[in-house]
Motif scaffolding. Structure first.
Motif, PDB file in Angstrom:
ATOM      1  N   GLY A  13      18.727  40.753  53.226  1.00 51.58           N
ATOM      2  CA  GLY A  13      19.399  39.506  52.872  1.00 51.58           C
ATOM      3  C   GLY A  13      19.746  38.636  54.056  1.00 51.58           C
ATOM      4  N   ASN A  14      19.263  38.978  55.247  1.00 54.71           N
ATOM      5  CA  ASN A  14      19.532  38.173  56.438  1.00 54.71           C
ATOM      6  C   ASN A  14      18.616  36.965  56.475  1.00 54.71           C
ATOM      7  N   CYS A  15      19.160  35.833  56.863  1.00 51.12           N
ATOM      8  CA  CYS A  15      18.407  34.588  56.920  1.00 51.12           C
ATOM      9  C   CYS A  15      17.297  34.697  57.950  1.00 51.12           C
ATOM     10  N   GLY A  16      16.116  34.193  57.613  1.00 58.21           N
ATOM     11  CA  GLY A  16      14.973  34.280  58.528  1.00 58.21           C
ATOM     12  C   GLY A  16      14.989  33.228  59.615  1.00 58.21           C
ATOM     13  N   ASN A  17      15.928  32.274  59.576  1.00 57.32           N
ATOM     14  CA  ASN A  17      15.959  31.193  60.557  1.00 57.32           C
ATOM     15  C   ASN A  17      16.671  31.559  61.837  1.00 57.32           C
ATOM     16  N   THR A  18      17.320  32.734  61.890  1.00 54.75           N
ATOM     17  CA  THR A  18      18.094  33.084  63.085  1.00 54.75           C
ATOM     18  C   THR A  18      17.243  33.759  64.120  1.00 54.75           C
ATOM     19  N   PRO A  30      12.944  33.192  52.166  1.00 52.95           N
ATOM     20  CA  PRO A  30      14.006  32.682  53.032  1.00 52.95           C
ATOM     21  C   PRO A  30      14.855  33.777  53.682  1.00 52.95           C
ATOM     22  N   CYS A  31      14.709  35.039  53.256  1.00 50.26           N
ATOM     23  CA  CYS A  31      15.499  36.104  53.846  1.00 50.26           C
ATOM     24  C   CYS A  31      14.681  37.395  53.859  1.00 50.26           C
ATOM     25  N   ASP A  32      15.156  38.370  54.646  1.00 53.16           N
ATOM     26  CA  ASP A  32      14.457  39.644  54.716  1.00 53.16           C
ATOM     27  C   ASP A  32      15.000  40.605  53.655  1.00 53.16           C
ATOM     28  N   THR A  66      10.351  36.695  43.010  1.00 44.58           N
ATOM     29  CA  THR A  66       9.601  36.738  44.267  1.00 44.58           C
ATOM     30  C   THR A  66       8.141  36.387  44.031  1.00 44.58           C
TER      31      THR A  66
END
Length: 75
Positions: A70-75, A65-67, A52
């Motif tokens: 582990g969720n994608c930040g693009n959604t 790229p994720c929080d 990181t």
């Protein structure tokens, strides 16, 4: 009937043993928190923190790229 084929039998046993050992190593490495090669949770956490820091040092304008979950930040 073949005679005097001990060389082929020895090679077959050695190759079979090496293949079995490779499969055991792959299985052990696939489960890092248990087995012969045991990786502690702190070692993985430290590697994550280092990755990181390197990412943020090289790409300051970009975010991760994720929080934390582990969720994608693009959604």
């Amino acid at each position: 009937m073949r005679k005097n084929n001990w060389g082929q039998i020895v090679i077959l046993v050695v190759v079979t043993g090496l293949l079995a050992m490779a499969l055991v190593i792959v299985r052990d490495v696939d489960c890092p928190f248990g087995g012969i090669i045991n990786v502690s949770l702190t070692a993985i956490t430290e590697a994550e923190c280092q990755a990181t820091c390197v990412f943020l040092a090289n790409y300051k304008a970009a975010g991760l790229p994720c929080d934390e979950q582990g969720n994608c930040g693009n959604t």
